[in-house]
Motif scaffolding. Structure first.
Motif, PDB file in Angstrom:
ATOM      1  N   ALA A 158      47.831  27.915 -12.110  1.00  9.20           N
ATOM      2  CA  ALA A 158      47.608  28.444 -10.763  1.00  9.20           C
ATOM      3  C   ALA A 158      48.471  27.723  -9.738  1.00  9.20           C
ATOM      4  N   ARG A 159      48.673  26.432  -9.940  1.00  8.36           N
ATOM      5  CA  ARG A 159      49.519  25.671  -9.020  1.00  8.36           C
ATOM      6  C   ARG A 159      50.957  26.171  -9.053  1.00  8.36           C
ATOM      7  N   GLY A 160      51.469  26.432 -10.263  1.00  5.35           N
ATOM      8  CA  GLY A 160      52.834  26.934 -10.375  1.00  5.35           C
ATOM      9  C   GLY A 160      52.995  28.301  -9.749  1.00  5.35           C
ATOM     10  N   VAL A 161      52.025  29.198  -9.980  1.00  2.00           N
ATOM     11  CA  VAL A 161      52.094  30.540  -9.402  1.00  2.00           C
ATOM     12  C   VAL A 161      52.016  30.475  -7.880  1.00  2.00           C
ATOM     13  N   THR A 162      51.129  29.625  -7.372  1.00  2.61           N
ATOM     14  CA  THR A 162      50.966  29.511  -5.926  1.00  2.61           C
ATOM     15  C   THR A 162      52.232  28.966  -5.274  1.00  2.61           C
ATOM     16  N   HIS A 163      52.848  27.962  -5.910  1.00  2.91           N
ATOM     17  CA  HIS A 163      54.059  27.394  -5.331  1.00  2.91           C
ATOM     18  C   HIS A 163      55.177  28.433  -5.277  1.00  2.91           C
ATOM     19  N   TRP A 164      55.330  29.214  -6.325  1.00  3.99           N
ATOM     20  CA  TRP A 164      56.376  30.236  -6.308  1.00  3.99           C
ATOM     21  C   TRP A 164      56.081  31.304  -5.255  1.00  3.99           C
ATOM     22  N   ALA A 165      54.825  31.697  -5.149  1.00  3.56           N
ATOM     23  CA  ALA A 165      54.469  32.772  -4.216  1.00  3.56           C
ATOM     24  C   ALA A 165      54.649  32.362  -2.762  1.00  3.56           C
ATOM     25  N   THR A 166      54.533  31.078  -2.468  1.00  2.36           N
ATOM     26  CA  THR A 166      54.592  30.630  -1.069  1.00  2.36           C
ATOM     27  C   THR A 166      55.897  29.946  -0.697  1.00  2.36           C
ATOM     28  N   ALA A 167      56.695  29.523  -1.689  1.00  9.43           N
ATOM     29  CA  ALA A 167      57.909  28.764  -1.388  1.00  9.43           C
ATOM     30  C   ALA A 167      59.032  29.692  -0.940  1.00  9.43           C
ATOM     31  N   ARG A 168      59.713  29.296   0.130  1.00 15.97           N
ATOM     32  CA  ARG A 168      60.895  29.990   0.637  1.00 15.97           C
ATOM     33  C   ARG A 168      61.900  28.942   1.091  1.00 15.97           C
ATOM     34  N   TYR A 169      63.196  29.244   0.945  1.00 14.80           N
ATOM     35  CA  TYR A 169      64.215  28.311   1.421  1.00 14.80           C
ATOM     36  C   TYR A 169      65.351  29.081   2.064  1.00 14.80           C
ATOM     37  N   ARG A 170      66.089  28.389   2.930  1.00 17.22           N
ATOM     38  CA  ARG A 170      67.295  28.970   3.519  1.00 17.22           C
ATOM     39  C   ARG A 170      68.222  27.843   3.949  1.00 17.22           C
ATOM     40  N   ILE A 171      69.504  28.183   4.025  1.00 14.11           N
ATOM     41  CA  ILE A 171      70.524  27.216   4.428  1.00 14.11           C
ATOM     42  C   ILE A 171      71.240  27.772   5.654  1.00 14.11           C
ATOM     43  N   THR A 172      71.127  27.092   6.755  1.00 10.36           N
ATOM     44  CA  THR A 172      71.792  27.489   7.983  1.00 10.36           C
ATOM     45  C   THR A 172      73.025  26.618   8.202  1.00 10.36           C
ATOM     46  N   SER A 198      56.551  25.778   2.029  1.00  5.43           N
ATOM     47  CA  SER A 198      55.683  26.105   0.900  1.00  5.43           C
ATOM     48  C   SER A 198      54.254  25.759   1.267  1.00  5.43           C
ATOM     49  N   GLY A 199      53.327  26.158   0.416  1.00  6.28           N
ATOM     50  CA  GLY A 199      51.927  25.835   0.619  1.00  6.28           C
ATOM     51  C   GLY A 199      51.104  27.055   0.966  1.00  6.28           C
ATOM     52  N   LEU A 200      49.906  27.106   0.424  1.00  6.00           N
ATOM     53  CA  LEU A 200      48.994  28.204   0.697  1.00  6.00           C
ATOM     54  C   LEU A 200      47.959  27.800   1.739  1.00  6.00           C
ATOM     55  N   PHE A 201      47.187  26.777   1.457  1.00  4.68           N
ATOM     56  CA  PHE A 201      46.194  26.306   2.421  1.00  4.68           C
ATOM     57  C   PHE A 201      46.788  25.276   3.369  1.00  4.68           C
ATOM     58  N   ASN A 202      47.673  24.442   2.840  1.00  2.77           N
ATOM     59  CA  ASN A 202      48.326  23.432   3.661  1.00  2.77           C
ATOM     60  C   ASN A 202      49.803  23.804   3.777  1.00  2.77           C
ATOM     61  N   ARG A 203      50.120  24.562   4.802  1.00  2.00           N
ATOM     62  CA  ARG A 203      51.489  25.047   4.973  1.00  2.00           C
ATOM     63  C   ARG A 203      52.403  23.914   5.392  1.00  2.00           C
ATOM     64  N   LYS A 204      53.519  23.754   4.704  1.00  4.22           N
ATOM     65  CA  LYS A 204      54.424  22.643   4.974  1.00  4.22           C
ATOM     66  C   LYS A 204      55.857  23.156   5.037  1.00  4.22           C
ATOM     67  N   THR A 205      56.583  22.713   6.068  1.00  4.55           N
ATOM     68  CA  THR A 205      57.992  23.054   6.216  1.00  4.55           C
ATOM     69  C   THR A 205      58.797  21.770   6.259  1.00  4.55           C
ATOM     70  N   ARG A 206      59.817  21.694   5.414  1.00  8.37           N
ATOM     71  CA  ARG A 206      60.661  20.509   5.351  1.00  8.37           C
ATOM     72  C   ARG A 206      62.102  20.929   5.618  1.00  8.37           C
ATOM     73  N   ALA A 207      62.775  20.140   6.449  1.00  6.90           N
ATOM     74  CA  ALA A 207      64.158  20.451   6.805  1.00  6.90           C
ATOM     75  C   ALA A 207      64.999  19.189   6.718  1.00  6.90           C
ATOM     76  N   VAL A 208      66.196  19.334   6.165  1.00  8.34           N
ATOM     77  CA  VAL A 208      67.140  18.226   6.060  1.00  8.34           C
ATOM     78  C   VAL A 208      68.415  18.630   6.795  1.00  8.34           C
ATOM     79  N   PRO A 209      68.801  17.893   7.851  1.00  5.26           N
ATOM     80  CA  PRO A 209      70.068  18.213   8.546  1.00  5.26           C
ATOM     81  C   PRO A 209      71.246  18.085   7.586  1.00  5.26           C
TER      82      PRO A 209
END
Length: 511
Positions: A70-84, A92-103
């Motif tokens: 369930a953890r693997g399915v949830t991570h895939w369903a909620t994870a998104r990435y982009r490169i600007t 990522s995250g379902l209940f605890n939404r987390k956004t990480r950015a690296v300059p």
């Protein structure tokens, strides 16, 4: 008659950020598989601890497996990435939404790893780091899992600091210049690295830990019980050599297997963009990229057994890429255990120098450093022998223990003398070169323009002997490299020679 009014649609923005992308869908299989393998021993322990066909252990084990899936399915369903143009983002995250950015201008390392679970499905994990050495992972971003082609392309995009969006069609990569490739015959150097002993010790500790958790005693296992009874009847003069032989045999097998698994097809290549590309691994492959602009020097390491067979390994000293002592599998490894001549050769190629600076003739240290090393080596072993003799008199230790320490005294004296012979330093062609150590002899060649400061310290015994330890601080590698037990005036003069006018302002003028 009025002219007709023309209406124009609003022009699309040229600076719109790219769309958010999903990770590969196969990760719903890869992630649980990885977690299940890592938790295999606890799951099996819980399974058998329940007892019975309908025991609670079986249900807990099944629940644990279901949670990992369930953890693997949830991570895939909620994870998104982009490169600007400015940063790499991952949310990522379902209940605890987390956004990480690296300059992007802070990116120092882009590593590609493919564990055997990834390789089954043609996937890789892309690890983006900024070189920070604290335990926080806020400046570390991992895209797990993406296709190998996408991982290689993103590595190129992030290291060249271009604004290429992830949706652009790949271009034909430029040809690389291979600097070194490990010869498979060099595997025979593996037993002389001491890594096998570390692996055996770690494995023994892990087995002992789980045995205690499961309340398993050696007497409960028939083979071990019979072996312990046989050992108890043997003389220590037979038992100790036999144990050493068995340990060396197991350590040799472990070191050879570890060398093959870690460094299979090891190669270092230079890309036209000025990046060193390091690849290695058999089951789990790894690809590391190092910008040559951040290269501050090289380090050649030789364990005592490797020196007997003229072997060594080379490591890059890179700004933003910290490595600890003994970090043989670190991202800056330029060559694993191999002929020491090859280690010097690849170091020279990486530095773009005709010869490796670590081969330069070194200035020897005062004789006081020799006395200091002999005293520390011999007195420490004699002190242990005395304690062992006292333990024998008190019936705490057997008779042979203190005899062993006495026998080791000549070896410790030789070791102290060898540590002194290894000491040395010099400045050659813009590189600070320093060497020290015996069990692991380390020779560092550090660019003088990479030295950002000095630390000079001396213990009570060093001050009495007129010696100091000079530390060149740098924003690369271990953060500081030592010139150990040099004469006080010798060390200060050397520091002033490496970085003129930095130390002179703190010295008293000669009268």
């Amino acid at each position: 008659m009025s002219e007709p009014q023309l209406e124009f649609a609003a022009a699309p923005s040229l600076n719109e950020p790219p769309e958010w992308l999903r990770l590969n869908g196969v990760m719903v299989i890869v992630t649980p598989l990885k977690e299940i393998v890592r938790a295999a021993i606890p799951l099996v322990a819980v399974f058998f601890a329940g007892g019975g066909v309908h025991g609670w252990g079986q249900w807990l084990s099944l629940a644990g497996v279901a949670a990992l899936i369930a953890r693997g399915v949830t991570h895939w369903a909620t994870a998104r990435y982009r490169i600007t143009d400015d940063q790499v983002e991952l949310r990522s995250g379902l209940f605890n939404r987390k956004t990480r950015a690296v300059p992007r201008d802070r990116i120092r390392t882009v590593d590609i790893t493919s564990e055997w679970q990834h390789r089954l499905f043609g996937l890789s994990a892309l690890k983006i780091g900024t070189g920070r050495q604290d335990k926080s992972k806020d400046d570390e971003l991992i895209l797990d899992a993406i296709t190998k082609t996408e991982a290689e392309r993103l590595r190129t995009v992030l290291l060249t600091k271009t604004s290429t969006a992830p949706s652009v069609v790949d271009s034909v990569p430029a040809a690389e210049t291979e600097l070194v490739r490990v010869d498979r015959r060099w595997t025979w150097y593996a037993p002389f690295t001491l890594s096998g002993i570390a692996v055996v010790a770690a494995a023994f500790g892990a087995v002992w830990h789980f045995a205690n958790d499961l309340h398993i005693r050696p007497d409960d296992i028939t083979i071990l019980h019979d072996g312990l009874e046989l050992v108890g009847t043997e003389s220590p003069w037979v038992l100790i050599p036999a144990a050493i032989v068995v340990l060396l045999l197991v350590a040799t097998i472990a070191s050879v297997l570890g060398y093959i698994l870690s460094y299979w097809n090891f190669s270092v290549a230079r890309e036209p963009s000025g990046t060193l590309h390091i690849r290695h691994g058999l089951l789990n492959t790894r690809s590391v990229s190092i910008e040559e602009a951040r290269l501050r020097g090289v380090e050649v390491k030789e364990t005592l057994p490797l020196r007997f067979v003229h072997g060594g390994r080379a490591t890059a000293v890179v700004s933003g890429l910290r490595t600890g002592r003994g970090d043989e599998r670190g991202g800056g490894l330029l060559l694993p255990a191999a002929p020491v001549a090859e280690a010097h050769l690849v170091a020279a190629k990486v530095l773009r120098e005709p010869v490796d600076p670590t081969t330069a003739s070194l200035t020897s240290h005062p004789r006081a450093a020799l006395r200091r090393r002999l005293t520390r080596a011999v007195v420490s072993v004699l002190a242990l022998a005395l304690l062992a003799w006292i333990g024998y008199q008190l019936d705490i230790l057997p008779f042979w223990v203190w005899i062993v320490f006495l026998v080791l005294t000549p070896f410790s004296a030789w070791l102290g003398h060898d540590r002194y012979r290894s000491l040395g330093h010099t400045l050659t062609h813009g590189y600070l070169v320093s060497r020290s150590g015996s069990l692991v002899r380390e020779t560092i060649a550090l660019r003088s323009d990479g030295v950002i400061g000095w630390r000079v310290h001396a213990s009570y015994f060093q001050r009495r002997a007129g010696l100091v330890t000079l530390v060149a601080t740098t924003a690369a590698g271990r953060g500081g490299y030592h010139v150990t037990d040099a004469g006080t005036s010798q060390a200060l003069a050397f520091a002033d020679e490496v970085v003129p006018d930095l130390v002179a302002q703190f010295l008293e003028p000669a009268t």
